[in-house]
Design an enzyme around this catalytic site. Sequence first.
Site, PDB file in Angstrom:
ATOM      1  N   TYR A 146      35.876  81.681  29.552  1.00 16.67           N
ATOM      2  CA  TYR A 146      35.932  82.083  28.143  1.00 16.67           C
ATOM      3  C   TYR A 146      34.923  81.270  27.356  1.00 16.67           C
ATOM      4  CZ  TYR A 146      37.894  82.720  23.435  1.00 16.67           C
ATOM      5  OH  TYR A 146      38.071  83.001  22.094  1.00 16.67           O
ATOM      6  N   ASP A 241      28.366  75.538  28.841  1.00 15.80           N
ATOM      7  CA  ASP A 241      29.380  75.546  27.784  1.00 15.80           C
ATOM      8  C   ASP A 241      30.282  74.342  28.021  1.00 15.80           C
ATOM      9  OD1 ASP A 241      31.556  75.879  26.154  1.00 15.80           O
ATOM     10  OD2 ASP A 241      31.919  77.977  26.679  1.00 15.80           O
ATOM     11  N   LYS A 269      35.126  70.721  19.943  1.00 17.29           N
ATOM     12  CA  LYS A 269      36.313  69.896  20.120  1.00 17.29           C
ATOM     13  C   LYS A 269      36.129  68.447  19.662  1.00 17.29           C
ATOM     14  CE  LYS A 269      38.235  73.395  22.443  1.00 17.29           C
ATOM     15  NZ  LYS A 269      39.311  74.234  21.913  1.00 17.29           N
TER      16      LYS A 269
END
Length: 430
Positions: A146, A241, A269
């Site tokens: 994802y 990613d 994050k």
Amino acid sequence: MNRKFVKSQEQYQEALKYIPGGVNSPVRAFKAVGDYPIFIESGEGSKIIDIDGNKYIDYVCSWGPLILGHRHPAVMAAVAESLARGTTFGAPTELEIALARLITSAFPVMDMVRMVNSGTEATMSALRLARAYTGRNKILKFTGCYHGHADSLLVKAGSGLLTLGTPSGPGVPPSLVIHTITASYNDLVEVEAIFSKEGEEIAAVIMEPVAGNMGIVEPLPGFCEGLRQITKEYGALLIFDEVITGFRLAWGGAGTLMGVEPDLTCLGKIIGGGLPVGAYGGKQEIMELLAPTGPVYQAGTLSGNPLAMSAGLAVLHELSKPGVYESLAKKTEALAVGLKNAALSAGAKVTVNQCGSLLTCFFTGGPVHDYQSATTANTEKYKRFFQKMLERGVYLPPSQFEALFLSLAHSDNDIDTTLKAAAAAFKAAI
């Protein structure tokens, strides 16, 4: 035990009146593990407290950014100091330079970095940049990975889509995904076959160097190295990613650990310390295609906002101290080994994948190394396990296909308490 969730249940019913599904991000709805979510009131260190007064050891940590734990004094002080000067200006601040300088010093593959507001913004922007740089349209991603909810990436995706049983989402025109090719994670032979047919049209390969959105799945030896070689051979870019893994697995991310240099890296994050943030960066010749230097447009009013920059600087300062990552890995390994032993004693078929301060407990007996093997996990057993752990004061990810996150605030006592709860929960889950 004997926990009550009256207020959470009431607030969920109220939320359903105004918010689709009662939540602002799907996995929070607990659809895979229960009837309604619990609503959180506060956090401190490794613990959170819900609005009914129940206390939990937290292994979600806001899905990763709280690597120092909740309300870390350095982060709170930095945000408070920044807040005293204002919330946002829509203009440059010195904090943006300071965080960019720190990130690029940690990631040797980055000459320059652009701040954005989320991981989704980072990945979609990196792909636009890759297409502009190569003059090609196609991208390759891996099934079960994802990369945010941008249209072209919602093809055989993981995370919440996998949790809800819809690996691809409606509302995405076919014309937007015809340029997205999918391959199996850890299958280099398949990737080589795809490039032999379409390599001259592929702008980039985007991947999680350690997959975190179908549960934790590490790359097999040589997989990332092979991708680097293939992309170089065909003139495509390699995009890591590292929204989850960046600054969590190591200072400099997973790429540093592997010795593999991507062309672009996406972050999120942790570099916002719990506030909304994202970033992407790479070599100067690629990054200077971005406006206002170059023709590739990408903008955001709140990008690089001072509150997130201040929080991120405080977190990265703490993570730069000696022994931090060794301590995190040691704690997580103790938890992983303990979970394996507890499951074995209970007669539960479980596979525990652990990498650094990340782990996933899959309810399957076989190894998990890709999307297909991840989906052999028994989600009903995980649901029962989750509920029994929640009853015993342990807050796990509300999905079989997400990662547990440990923080520096988690103590040996937290891990011991968790393993005692797990011993009983495994028996109830089988």
